[in-house]
Design a protein around this motif. Sequence first.
Motif, PDB file in Angstrom:
ATOM      1  N   VAL A 171      -2.669  -8.529  -1.490  1.00  0.00           N
ATOM      2  CA  VAL A 171      -3.312  -8.060  -0.257  1.00  0.00           C
ATOM      3  C   VAL A 171      -2.575  -6.826   0.237  1.00  0.00           C
ATOM      4  N   ILE A 172      -3.246  -5.689   0.230  1.00  0.00           N
ATOM      5  CA  ILE A 172      -2.646  -4.453   0.724  1.00  0.00           C
ATOM      6  C   ILE A 172      -2.871  -4.383   2.230  1.00  0.00           C
ATOM      7  N   ASP A 173      -1.805  -4.487   2.996  1.00  0.00           N
ATOM      8  CA  ASP A 173      -1.917  -4.439   4.450  1.00  0.00           C
ATOM      9  C   ASP A 173      -2.288  -3.034   4.928  1.00  0.00           C
ATOM     10  N   HIS A 174      -3.112  -2.983   5.951  1.00  0.00           N
ATOM     11  CA  HIS A 174      -3.361  -1.751   6.717  1.00  0.00           C
ATOM     12  C   HIS A 174      -3.905  -0.597   5.871  1.00  0.00           C
ATOM     13  N   LEU A 175      -4.681  -0.929   4.828  1.00  0.00           N
ATOM     14  CA  LEU A 175      -5.184   0.113   3.923  1.00  0.00           C
ATOM     15  C   LEU A 175      -4.048   1.016   3.429  1.00  0.00           C
ATOM     16  N   THR A 187      -3.443  12.058  -2.459  1.00  0.00           N
ATOM     17  CA  THR A 187      -2.664  11.178  -3.331  1.00  0.00           C
ATOM     18  C   THR A 187      -2.860   9.720  -2.938  1.00  0.00           C
ATOM     19  N   TRP A 188      -2.818   9.458  -1.617  1.00  0.00           N
ATOM     20  CA  TRP A 188      -3.078   8.093  -1.134  1.00  0.00           C
ATOM     21  C   TRP A 188      -4.443   7.608  -1.599  1.00  0.00           C
ATOM     22  N   ARG A 189      -5.448   8.455  -1.473  1.00  0.00           N
ATOM     23  CA  ARG A 189      -6.807   8.095  -1.869  1.00  0.00           C
ATOM     24  C   ARG A 189      -6.871   7.736  -3.341  1.00  0.00           C
ATOM     25  N   ALA A 190      -6.271   8.572  -4.194  1.00  0.00           N
ATOM     26  CA  ALA A 190      -6.299   8.315  -5.636  1.00  0.00           C
ATOM     27  C   ALA A 190      -5.610   7.000  -5.969  1.00  0.00           C
ATOM     28  N   GLN A 191      -4.484   6.731  -5.328  1.00  0.00           N
ATOM     29  CA  GLN A 191      -3.750   5.494  -5.596  1.00  0.00           C
ATOM     30  C   GLN A 191      -4.517   4.275  -5.091  1.00  0.00           C
ATOM     31  N   LEU A 192      -5.137   4.391  -3.910  1.00  0.00           N
ATOM     32  CA  LEU A 192      -5.906   3.269  -3.382  1.00  0.00           C
ATOM     33  C   LEU A 192      -7.103   2.964  -4.275  1.00  0.00           C
ATOM     34  N   LEU A 193      -7.787   3.995  -4.764  1.00  0.00           N
ATOM     35  CA  LEU A 193      -8.926   3.791  -5.642  1.00  0.00           C
ATOM     36  C   LEU A 193      -8.501   3.124  -6.947  1.00  0.00           C
ATOM     37  N   GLU A 194      -7.322   3.477  -7.440  1.00  0.00           N
ATOM     38  CA  GLU A 194      -6.805   2.834  -8.654  1.00  0.00           C
ATOM     39  C   GLU A 194      -6.542   1.360  -8.394  1.00  0.00           C
ATOM     40  N   CYS A 195      -6.006   1.044  -7.228  1.00  0.00           N
ATOM     41  CA  CYS A 195      -5.785  -0.361  -6.868  1.00  0.00           C
ATOM     42  C   CYS A 195      -7.100  -1.128  -6.830  1.00  0.00           C
ATOM     43  N   ALA A 196      -8.130  -0.487  -6.297  1.00  0.00           N
ATOM     44  CA  ALA A 196      -9.418  -1.152  -6.118  1.00  0.00           C
ATOM     45  C   ALA A 196     -10.083  -1.520  -7.432  1.00  0.00           C
ATOM     46  N   LEU A 197      -9.674  -0.908  -8.523  1.00  0.00           N
ATOM     47  CA  LEU A 197     -10.226  -1.246  -9.834  1.00  0.00           C
ATOM     48  C   LEU A 197      -9.754  -2.610 -10.312  1.00  0.00           C
ATOM     49  N   ARG A 198      -8.738  -3.162  -9.665  1.00  0.00           N
ATOM     50  CA  ARG A 198      -8.213  -4.482 -10.047  1.00  0.00           C
ATOM     51  C   ARG A 198      -8.877  -5.550  -9.172  1.00  0.00           C
ATOM     52  N   PRO A 199      -9.582  -6.502  -9.786  1.00  0.00           N
ATOM     53  CA  PRO A 199     -10.340  -7.481  -8.991  1.00  0.00           C
ATOM     54  C   PRO A 199      -9.481  -8.436  -8.182  1.00  0.00           C
ATOM     55  N   PHE A 205      -8.366  -3.938   6.729  1.00  0.00           N
ATOM     56  CA  PHE A 205      -8.708  -2.887   7.675  1.00  0.00           C
ATOM     57  C   PHE A 205      -7.979  -3.235   8.970  1.00  0.00           C
ATOM     58  N   SER A 206      -6.732  -2.812   9.034  1.00  0.00           N
ATOM     59  CA  SER A 206      -5.836  -3.245  10.111  1.00  0.00           C
ATOM     60  C   SER A 206      -4.740  -2.209  10.282  1.00  0.00           C
TER      61      SER A 206
END
Length: 287
Positions: A171-175, A187-199, A205-206
């Motif tokens: 669980v990634i806190d606070h986006l 860079t944050w966006r690219a890393q977050l999108l990479e995380c989202a590929l993992r189910p 959203f906090s």
Amino acid sequence: MTSVTLAYDGPRVDAHLHVWERAASDYSWLRPGNELYADFPPAKAAVELAGSGFGHAVLVQADDTARDTRFLLEAAEQNEWVSGVVGWVPLNDPAAAIGHLDEFADRPALRGIREMIHVKGDRDYLARPAVLQSLAAVAGHNLAVDIPDAWPHHLHAVPALADALPHLTIVIDHLAKPPVAPEEFATWRAQLLECALRPNVVTKFSGLSGYAKSEGLPATRAVLALALDAFGAHRMCWGSDWPISTKFDGYSAVWATAAALIAELSASEQRDILFATAARAYGLEEG
């Protein structure tokens, strides 16, 4: 209470709420002069929750000590509105971590583990063999792990962790606390999108009150839209981050801002964000 009307009118879970009493643990970050240097007990939290229409919450640790975790577990046992607890174990010490997990095994309110790794400068912390061993034990106890304020030090390491431990809910806190500077945001966006590929990765959203206050509602809406496109509402949940949110006009004001954005979503998306995702991520039905 906010005047926004939501299409979803079922139960709501605040997936990220803190309580503390200064006599309960060390709270090394909490010192005189800090505006949060006060007690925020369960009774006070209950008032804030009810005032914004929330009947349940997940308590998240505020100190890297077993004393704090025991305090939260006792609060859960004494208050029906506490759906679960995200406690602490020392991830870099597998023997001690497993010892604490065994100690808490008969406390069904424990639904996750978190360590304040955002204060550690070690960018490779989540890849340490000892930490991976501890997190494998966390998964073995059917517990999730929260990653606090993952940007900029630890967000990049989440995909490898998710791949290494596919049965662990992360669980990634606070986006991951999106930055404001354009290059850092990219860079944050690219890393977050990479995380989202993992189910097995979900996010909260906090904790975006500061971002919303400095960047405004349109920018916060854009961040939410980005996360929704990447994770889907079924892997997102909302949390107040109270009492940290008292620095931003309090619980009701923070919820009013979030509600204005969440109201723009479908009823099923609202249900996921306000209830179902937290229930799935933390196994709240079981706890």
